[in-house]
Design a protein around this motif. Structure first.
Motif, PDB file in Angstrom:
ATOM      1  N   SER A 241      33.442 -49.498 -63.479  1.00 24.30           N
ATOM      2  CA  SER A 241      32.432 -49.858 -64.471  1.00 24.30           C
ATOM      3  C   SER A 241      32.884 -50.962 -65.432  1.00 24.30           C
ATOM      4  N   ASP A 242      34.169 -51.257 -65.452  1.00 21.86           N
ATOM      5  CA  ASP A 242      34.700 -52.285 -66.359  1.00 21.86           C
ATOM      6  C   ASP A 242      34.666 -53.640 -65.638  1.00 21.86           C
ATOM      7  N   ASP A 243      33.501 -54.263 -65.631  1.00 21.95           N
ATOM      8  CA  ASP A 243      33.320 -55.489 -64.854  1.00 21.95           C
ATOM      9  C   ASP A 243      34.281 -56.595 -65.260  1.00 21.95           C
ATOM     10  N   ARG A 246      38.018 -55.741 -64.514  1.00 22.16           N
ATOM     11  CA  ARG A 246      38.341 -55.717 -63.080  1.00 22.16           C
ATOM     12  C   ARG A 246      38.654 -57.120 -62.565  1.00 22.16           C
ATOM     13  N   GLN A 247      37.969 -58.104 -63.092  1.00 20.37           N
ATOM     14  CA  GLN A 247      38.186 -59.462 -62.587  1.00 20.37           C
ATOM     15  C   GLN A 247      39.581 -59.977 -62.939  1.00 20.37           C
ATOM     16  N   ARG A 354      28.642 -52.870 -53.976  1.00 22.14           N
ATOM     17  CA  ARG A 354      28.660 -53.223 -55.395  1.00 22.14           C
ATOM     18  C   ARG A 354      27.480 -52.606 -56.161  1.00 22.14           C
ATOM     19  N   ARG A 358      25.400 -48.985 -59.921  1.00 22.34           N
ATOM     20  CA  ARG A 358      24.709 -49.768 -60.937  1.00 22.34           C
ATOM     21  C   ARG A 358      23.208 -49.488 -60.887  1.00 22.34           C
ATOM     22  N   TRP A 362      23.453 -55.458 -58.668  1.00 21.70           N
ATOM     23  CA  TRP A 362      24.664 -56.264 -58.820  1.00 21.70           C
ATOM     24  C   TRP A 362      24.306 -57.743 -58.800  1.00 21.70           C
ATOM     25  N   ARG A 366      27.008 -63.457 -61.926  1.00 22.07           N
ATOM     26  CA  ARG A 366      27.686 -62.953 -63.124  1.00 22.07           C
ATOM     27  C   ARG A 366      29.152 -62.652 -62.811  1.00 22.07           C
ATOM     28  N   GLU A 367      29.417 -62.068 -61.643  1.00 21.36           N
ATOM     29  CA  GLU A 367      30.799 -61.774 -61.290  1.00 21.36           C
ATOM     30  C   GLU A 367      31.596 -63.060 -61.110  1.00 21.36           C
TER      31      GLU A 367
END
Length: 399
Positions: A241-243, A246-247, A354, A358, A362, A366-367
């Motif tokens: 959940s920590d977008d 995570r990146q 993904r 959510r 997804w 944004r990612e």
């Protein structure tokens, strides 16, 4: 868009691309090995086999019929999800979708099919046990998440598989599988019609699943065998959940991956000549994530290779990466997503995976932006976090 079955609610994500001549379908289900009841390890994996092999009405096993259409079909079980996917000619998309939904949501298996698939699963377990890369992966997760569902092997154990019967597996399908979150992704030149019987039913919200608190990692002492071995070095990373968080770890994995531009490639392979085969990855789960480097080493080189991995982590934790290295790692992380998005079946699988956790879907753009925003300070903090809870596991164990 959503539609409901008699026991499941399925979100639908579609991508229309008129250039394509194929349609890719993927049904993602938020049920994986971590949700198996105690003593029933491998239940989700066995269910996956059973659903792909059970007859669909009068047409025979699901996977065989999908492939008779000329396409490909497969399924996979992970710690927190299952994916069922197929790619067929666009003109066969409606038939394939009908078969996929019937086979997965309203199966008609029998004990004979279960016994046949049990044999196949036991052969998979035997093959995994003979592969040190599989063994070290399971051992690493068991050390990272001790006494926790995330630390259990996806395939279960031989005794657990032997105890499963048809009533247990079908009971799990009814009570665990069908109430789980589901996402159907469709990528093709047009969107096939969803069969009416799967689109007209009442939906009952699933009961919340119990939470499992995380304890400390189990950083056990390890010994090196007198043969080629595999070593996993890593630690916990942010949850799924920590977008943004995570990146950072995805970019850190690219800084220490097998690409020729990575820091670890230069230090471990070029400068020290200690390893030819190695990789780094990061995975996110509900409570936490797992980040690790996996290295294959010859006898006598293991401790030296681990020292190099730790030294690179320490340097990143202290100084962060140089601008040129950070830029290359961000580009590699972004390219991985882009390449999947430009391969229809991989795109369908990625969207399903993904989107499962959510409610709003997804957003790949944004990612990609989050990856581009990762800074040197972010990498410094991520490397320091991994270093503070470092776990090292070696397999095979000394004889």
């Amino acid at each position: 868009m959503t539609f409901a079955t008699s026991a499941a609610r399925i979100s639908v994500v579609t991508v229309v691309d008129p250039r394509l001549k194929t349609t890719s379908l993927c049904l993602g289900v938020g049920y994986g090995s971590r949700h198996d009841p105690p003593g029933c390890g491998g239940l989700a994996h066995m269910l996956e086999h059973l659903l792909m092999s059970a007859p669909v009405g009068t047409v025979g096993p699901l996977v065989q019929h999908l492939e008779r259409l000329g396409g490909t079909a497969n399924a996979e079980t992970g710690l927190e999800q299952m994916l069922f996917y197929t790619q067929v000619a666009a003109e066969d998309a409606e038939e394939a979708l009908d078969l996929l939904l019937r086979g997965v949501l309203t199966p008609e298996p029998d004990a004979a099919t279960l016994d046949s698939e049990r044999t196949a699963v036991l052969q998979e377990l035997a093959a995994a046990e003979a592969d040190p890369t599989d063994v070290v992966q399971d051992a690493f997760l068991a050390a990272l998440f001790p006494d926790h569902p995330l630390g259990r092997p996806v395939g279960g154990t031989v005794p657990e598989i032997g105890r499963l019967d048809i009533d247990t597996v079908l009971g799990a399908h009814r009570s665990l599988f069908l109430p789980s979150p589901m996402v159907l992704t469709v990528i093709g030149p047009e969107i096939p019609r969803i069969p009416a019987e799967f689109a007209q039913a009442e939906y009952t919200a699933p009961a919340p699943r119990p939470e499992f608190p995380l304890g400390p990692v189990r950083a056990a002492e390890h010994a090196w065998p007198d043969e080629f071995s595999w070593v996993a070095v890593g630690g916990r990373s942010p949850s799924m959940s920590d977008d943004a968080g995570r990146q950072c770890y995805a970019v850190l994995a690219n800084l220490m991956g097998a690409d020729a531009c990575s820091l670890l490639y230069r230090e471990l392979r070029v400068s020290a000549g200690l390893a030819y085969s190695f990789q780094a990855w990061d995975r996110g789960y509900a409570e936490s994530g797992a980040w690790r480097v996996l290295v294959g080493v010859e006898s006598g080189n293991g401790a030296k290779a681990v020292d190099v991995v730790v030294r690179v982590l320490d340097e990143l934790a202290t100084d962060g990466p140089a601008d040129i290295d950070l830029d290359a790692a961000r580009r590699r992380a972004r390219m991985s997503l882009i390449l999947d998005a430009e391969t229809p079946l991989e795109h369908a699988r990625l969207l399903a995976y993904r989107s499962l956790d959510r409610t709003s879907g997804w957003d790949m753009e944004r990612e990609l932006r989050l990856i581009a925003d990762v800074t040197r300070d972010d990498i410094r903090a991520a490397a320091a976090h991994i270093r503070s809870g470092l776990v090292t596991v070696v397999r095979p164990e000394p004889r």
